[in-house]
Write a protein that holds these residues in place. Sequence first.
Motif, PDB file in Angstrom:
ATOM      1  N   ASN A 461      -2.025  13.820   0.982  1.00  0.00           N
ATOM      2  CA  ASN A 461      -0.943  13.186   1.728  1.00  0.00           C
ATOM      3  C   ASN A 461      -0.652  13.999   2.982  1.00  0.00           C
ATOM      4  O   ASN A 461      -0.167  15.133   2.907  1.00  0.00           O
ATOM      5  N   PHE A 462      -0.945  13.408   4.143  1.00  0.00           N
ATOM      6  CA  PHE A 462      -0.702  14.086   5.411  1.00  0.00           C
ATOM      7  C   PHE A 462       0.695  13.801   5.952  1.00  0.00           C
ATOM      8  O   PHE A 462       1.050  14.270   7.023  1.00  0.00           O
ATOM      9  N   GLY A 463       1.467  13.016   5.223  1.00  0.00           N
ATOM     10  CA  GLY A 463       2.800  12.629   5.671  1.00  0.00           C
ATOM     11  C   GLY A 463       2.846  11.144   5.931  1.00  0.00           C
ATOM     12  O   GLY A 463       3.168  10.349   5.044  1.00  0.00           O
ATOM     13  N   ALA A 464       2.482  10.746   7.129  1.00  0.00           N
ATOM     14  CA  ALA A 464       2.452   9.324   7.468  1.00  0.00           C
ATOM     15  C   ALA A 464       1.130   8.672   7.070  1.00  0.00           C
ATOM     16  O   ALA A 464       1.000   7.450   7.095  1.00  0.00           O
ATOM     17  N   THR A 465       0.157   9.510   6.686  1.00  0.00           N
ATOM     18  CA  THR A 465      -1.177   9.014   6.356  1.00  0.00           C
ATOM     19  C   THR A 465      -1.656   9.658   5.055  1.00  0.00           C
ATOM     20  O   THR A 465      -1.378  10.832   4.798  1.00  0.00           O
ATOM     21  N   THR A 466      -2.340   8.880   4.227  1.00  0.00           N
ATOM     22  CA  THR A 466      -2.968   9.420   3.020  1.00  0.00           C
ATOM     23  C   THR A 466      -4.456   9.079   3.024  1.00  0.00           C
ATOM     24  O   THR A 466      -4.862   8.009   3.486  1.00  0.00           O
ATOM     25  N   LEU A 467      -5.249  10.011   2.510  1.00  0.00           N
ATOM     26  CA  LEU A 467      -6.688   9.834   2.413  1.00  0.00           C
ATOM     27  C   LEU A 467      -7.078  10.038   0.948  1.00  0.00           C
ATOM     28  O   LEU A 467      -6.726  11.056   0.345  1.00  0.00           O
ATOM     29  N   PHE A 497     -23.095   1.090 -13.542  1.00  0.00           N
ATOM     30  CA  PHE A 497     -22.454   0.660 -12.302  1.00  0.00           C
ATOM     31  C   PHE A 497     -21.652   1.842 -11.747  1.00  0.00           C
ATOM     32  O   PHE A 497     -20.756   2.365 -12.422  1.00  0.00           O
ATOM     33  N   GLN A 498     -21.976   2.256 -10.533  1.00  0.00           N
ATOM     34  CA  GLN A 498     -21.300   3.393  -9.923  1.00  0.00           C
ATOM     35  C   GLN A 498     -20.765   3.013  -8.549  1.00  0.00           C
ATOM     36  O   GLN A 498     -21.425   2.272  -7.808  1.00  0.00           O
ATOM     37  N   THR A 499     -19.594   3.502  -8.220  1.00  0.00           N
ATOM     38  CA  THR A 499     -19.057   3.297  -6.878  1.00  0.00           C
ATOM     39  C   THR A 499     -18.441   4.593  -6.375  1.00  0.00           C
ATOM     40  O   THR A 499     -17.916   5.403  -7.148  1.00  0.00           O
ATOM     41  N   ILE A 500     -18.518   4.781  -5.081  1.00  0.00           N
ATOM     42  CA  ILE A 500     -17.806   5.854  -4.377  1.00  0.00           C
ATOM     43  C   ILE A 500     -16.970   5.177  -3.306  1.00  0.00           C
ATOM     44  O   ILE A 500     -17.524   4.442  -2.469  1.00  0.00           O
ATOM     45  N   MET A 501     -15.662   5.380  -3.342  1.00  0.00           N
ATOM     46  CA  MET A 501     -14.754   4.697  -2.431  1.00  0.00           C
ATOM     47  C   MET A 501     -13.909   5.674  -1.627  1.00  0.00           C
ATOM     48  O   MET A 501     -13.487   6.720  -2.148  1.00  0.00           O
ATOM     49  N   LEU A 502     -13.673   5.318  -0.388  1.00  0.00           N
ATOM     50  CA  LEU A 502     -12.811   6.108   0.484  1.00  0.00           C
ATOM     51  C   LEU A 502     -11.733   5.204   1.066  1.00  0.00           C
ATOM     52  O   LEU A 502     -12.055   4.166   1.646  1.00  0.00           O
ATOM     53  N   SER A 503     -10.479   5.599   0.889  1.00  0.00           N
ATOM     54  CA  SER A 503      -9.353   4.792   1.368  1.00  0.00           C
ATOM     55  C   SER A 503      -8.533   5.568   2.376  1.00  0.00           C
ATOM     56  O   SER A 503      -8.295   6.783   2.226  1.00  0.00           O
ATOM     57  N   LEU A 504      -8.062   4.842   3.376  1.00  0.00           N
ATOM     58  CA  LEU A 504      -7.124   5.387   4.363  1.00  0.00           C
ATOM     59  C   LEU A 504      -5.914   4.479   4.400  1.00  0.00           C
ATOM     60  O   LEU A 504      -6.033   3.276   4.626  1.00  0.00           O
ATOM     61  N   ASN A 505      -4.735   5.065   4.157  1.00  0.00           N
ATOM     62  CA  ASN A 505      -3.481   4.318   4.192  1.00  0.00           C
ATOM     63  C   ASN A 505      -2.497   5.007   5.132  1.00  0.00           C
ATOM     64  O   ASN A 505      -2.467   6.241   5.195  1.00  0.00           O
ATOM     65  N   PHE A 506      -1.727   4.202   5.832  1.00  0.00           N
ATOM     66  CA  PHE A 506      -0.758   4.798   6.756  1.00  0.00           C
ATOM     67  C   PHE A 506       0.506   3.950   6.810  1.00  0.00           C
ATOM     68  O   PHE A 506       0.483   2.731   6.665  1.00  0.00           O
ATOM     69  N   LYS A 507       1.610   4.656   6.976  1.00  0.00           N
ATOM     70  CA  LYS A 507       2.910   3.993   7.068  1.00  0.00           C
ATOM     71  C   LYS A 507       3.068   3.350   8.429  1.00  0.00           C
ATOM     72  O   LYS A 507       2.627   3.874   9.449  1.00  0.00           O
ATOM     73  N   ILE A 508       3.727   2.185   8.432  1.00  0.00           N
ATOM     74  CA  ILE A 508       3.907   1.468   9.699  1.00  0.00           C
ATOM     75  C   ILE A 508       5.378   1.117   9.890  1.00  0.00           C
ATOM     76  O   ILE A 508       6.179   1.217   8.979  1.00  0.00           O
TER      77      ILE A 508
END
Length: 508
Positions: A461-467, A497-508
């Motif tokens: 958690n970077f504050g306004a953004t999470t990775l 079945f395998q997955t690797i996922m990367l998510s980026l979320n940010f407050k607006i």
Amino acid sequence: MKKFAFLFIMVTSVAIVNAQDITDALRYSSDELSGSARVRSMSGAFGALGGDISSITINPAGSAVMLTSEAGLTIGNYNTQNENTFFGNNTSDTKDQFDLSQAGVVLVYNNTDQNAKWGRMSLGFNYENSNNYSNRNFIKGLNTNNGIDKYFLAYAQGVSLENIDLLPNETVDDLYQWLGENYGFAEQQAFLGYQAYIIDPVSSDNLNSDYNSNAYYTGLDQEYTLETKGANRKFTVNFATEYDKKLYLGINLNFHSIDLKKETYLSEIGFDADSPLQETGFKNYLETYGNGFSLQAGAIYKATKNLRLGAVYQSPTWYRINEELSQGVFGISIDENGNEYSPDVVYPNVTNIYEAYKLTTPGKFTGSLSYVFGKAGLLSFDYIRKDYSNTKFRPVNDAYFSTQNNQISNSLQATNSYRLGGEARIERLSLRAGYRFEESPYKNESTVGDLTGYSFGFGYNFGATTLDLSYDIAEQDSNYQLYSVGLTDSAAVNSKFQTIMLSLNFKI
């Protein structure tokens, strides 16, 4: 194979009814683990949590848990590995696909009246890849039971020779198209087998409807390849609200989209020396596309400061589905002296466009509970109940669909699924893990076995953004049947079945 411009034809319902079966019903009724990296790293156990954009597809009430508006997306890699055993021979295959897994936004509106019972409201929109069809499988073995001749014989018996014999100046395309328009799928298969010299009529009388095989064998070296592409995608419109700071209620309108491309190819060699037929190849290419709609209603209740309970009902999904099929076959044969004829190549320059059909997949109920250890972390558990025997092809009064629905009802069952997830927080860093178990939808679990999966991940958690980053793996055994008639032998398949996922979320 030579390339052609397609001739499009409409095929009557006589043809289409041979295309749908229990395998199709199950494919469009099943859901994979989906969502953001945070949700996937906890194996989807989010029914009583919320607070994540993609969690609204699990429990619509989850968006009202969010304190501020957010947007986010998830990208990742899907990997499928298949280990096969066919008549004692082992093969393997794998396929990777990089894709957009999820994207969404939740807009939160806070009620500034502190005395109001109804608190904040939320409006959400989410896209997700709910079922990825990317798969490739290679099956090989010495089949001592059946060849593709049995497939063509099964369809040919009872078909008049005059219907599948070419007239002077009539082309393969002309007759294959005419059969599809006037008779259907079975006659087209009989035509392919006859024209490729895989089967022959017992007599040359035009009214002959009995056929023999031109294939002599004690064992055939068969190679079968399957490749699928596409996905079942879902777009969700969500509305949720908070009541008395304890109860969260939400509803979803879900719009589903099917896009599947499936190609199979079978080759055979190893015929007896005196066999008129010495080699065969059979290709099918199927495109399936359609749309569907479903509803969800859910609630989350804060029983205590730390304990939360969740409940969700998802309605059946009502699909309207279209299919297009093209196919071709070749045979290499010899005369009585062992001299090889020119190959009989029968690849009609025709695409069968079938009438749309309807499919209703089963609804499901999800019950959840979670315990939040303040800022230190949480544990969450979901229980899912889904009755696959309620899957229905429509119209139900259609004779073929009625038969298929009876088979579904007799072969499939209600299932229980369990998901457990946990998260530990160390200041801005979150560590996550999960486990899931899904019972087989088949009463006979040798057809498709239970599914077991594990997941791991972390977020910052970077504050306004999470990775967030996740890895999940699931394993399932099944028996894959090559064709529905004639050549009905199965390969034992172990799929990972395998997955690797990367998510980026940010407050607006």
